[in-house]
Write an enzyme that holds these catalytic residues in place. Structure first.
Site, short mmCIF file in Angstrom:
data_model
loop_
_atom_site.label_atom_id
_atom_site.label_comp_id
_atom_site.label_asym_id
_atom_site.label_seq_id
_atom_site.Cartn_x
_atom_site.Cartn_y
_atom_site.Cartn_z
N ILE A 124 7.21 64.94 21.18
CA ILE A 124 7.31 64.50 19.80
C ILE A 124 5.90 64.27 19.27
O ILE A 124 5.15 63.46 19.80
CB ILE A 124 8.16 63.21 19.68
CG1 ILE A 124 9.58 63.47 20.16
CG2 ILE A 124 8.16 62.71 18.23
CD1 ILE A 124 10.34 64.52 19.37
N LYS A 125 5.57 65.00 18.23
CA LYS A 125 4.20 65.01 17.71
C LYS A 125 4.08 64.00 16.58
O LYS A 125 4.87 64.01 15.63
CB LYS A 125 3.88 66.42 17.22
CG LYS A 125 2.42 66.76 17.11
CD LYS A 125 2.29 68.26 16.83
CE LYS A 125 0.85 68.66 16.61
NZ LYS A 125 0.77 70.08 16.20
#
Length: 315
Positions: A124-125
């Protein structure tokens, strides 16, 4: 041996693109996306059916949910073509809201899980604001791995290491852009190339700090303007590279030497640093480049997310 193959011997090569049809030519281990790259992809005729299909399938849902489902669809397509991980970004407009970022990150993971994806293959960026780093800390504690992006300063890197995030993406090209603009006519391209590039120096400093103190967070150099910046960071844990530069590396037979080595960092004389929230904010504020580039990056990603929303609404 071409430079791309040589680089793969010392660094995990990652493709930085939403255009997954380009992946086969370069055989990267991982891939990264962001709102700008997804927008660029869906503007191509090849991806119009994917956009239309996603919108029709989920029509009637909230717009933010359709957006998440669309980016997960791209992520699933990418994962079918690579052996490793994909980074999928949380809406940049949540960059200053810790719990909203956590909630959105968990939803993205749930959507991947519903598609049968091993969520260990998803990062998850999140933008490396204080709030984003705290969100990443919570997600990591819940078993969700994160990639902290828009990272321009050792201050951000130190906080990410303390939060035990899985991976950071320190930017090279945007740092280079800032210093080049500041120097104006005084900029000497030849003198500031390779190891002297300010963006390269920033990543090297962060890499050495992490390796010296045994911080397990992975370092993935990002945002490159030329292959000289890439080869100057050969040996970094990972490098995420746009297809155009992957093509240049594949076409070059020039020798490539390892530039970063974890063993060499152990002998450096470094002092550990810690930041609480006020200290983090003050130290980041003191770095004009990092402050400006972080704000600019969030604005750009937010603007492209809004453009993508308009395409969804019009589909």
């Amino acid at each position: 041996m071409n430079q791309l193959d040589a680089l793969k011997q010392v660094t995990t090569v990652v493709a930085d693109t939403g255009d997954f049809r380009q992946l086969g030519a370069y055989r990267p281990q991982d891939a990264t996306t962001n709102p700008s790259l997804i927008l660029k992809a869906v503007q191509k005729a090849d991806y119009a059916p994917l956009l239309q299909e996603s919108v029709e399938r989920w029509r009637g849902r909230a717009l933010d949910e359709i957006m998440d489902r669309l980016i997960v669809r791209f992520g699933c397509e990418i994962l079918s073509l690579i052996p490793g991980r994909v980074s999928t970004e949380v809406d940049a407009r949540l960059s200053f809201d810790t719990m909203a970022t956590v909630t959105r990150g968990e939803r993205i993971i749930d959507l991947y899980r519903a598609e049968g994806v091993d969520t260990a293959r998803v990062l998850i960026k999140i933008a490396a604001t204080w709030e984003g780093i705290e969100a990443a800390r919570i997600l990591e504690e819940r078993g969700i791995h994160t990639n902290l992006t828009l990272l321009f300063s050792p201050v951000q890197a130190v906080a990410c290491g303390a939060a035990r995030v899985q991976l950071i993406s320190p930017f090279v090209g945007r740092i280079y852009d800032w210093y080049k603009k500041q120097a104006g006519a005084q900029w000497d391209e030849a003198a500031m190339a390779g190891a002297n590039d300010p963006g390269v120096q920033s990543v090297r400093q962060i890499y050495q700090y992490y390796k010296h103190f045994g911080i397990r967070t992975e370092v993935m150099g990002a945002s490159f303007r030329n292959i000289g910046q890439i080869t100057a960071l050969a040996g970094c844990d990972l490098l995420t590279i746009a297809p155009e530069l992957l093509a240049q590396l594949a076409a070059s037979e020039a020798p490539l030497e390892r530039a970063l080595d974890p063993a060499s960092a152990k002998d450096l004389e470094l002092q550990p640093v810690q930041y609480d929230e006020p200290g983090f904010r003050y130290a980041l504020n003191a770095d004009a480049m990092a402050t400006e580039k972080l704000a600019e990056g969030i604005r750009a990603f937010a603007a492209d997310a809004a453009k993508l929303e308009q395409m969804v609404l019009a589909a």
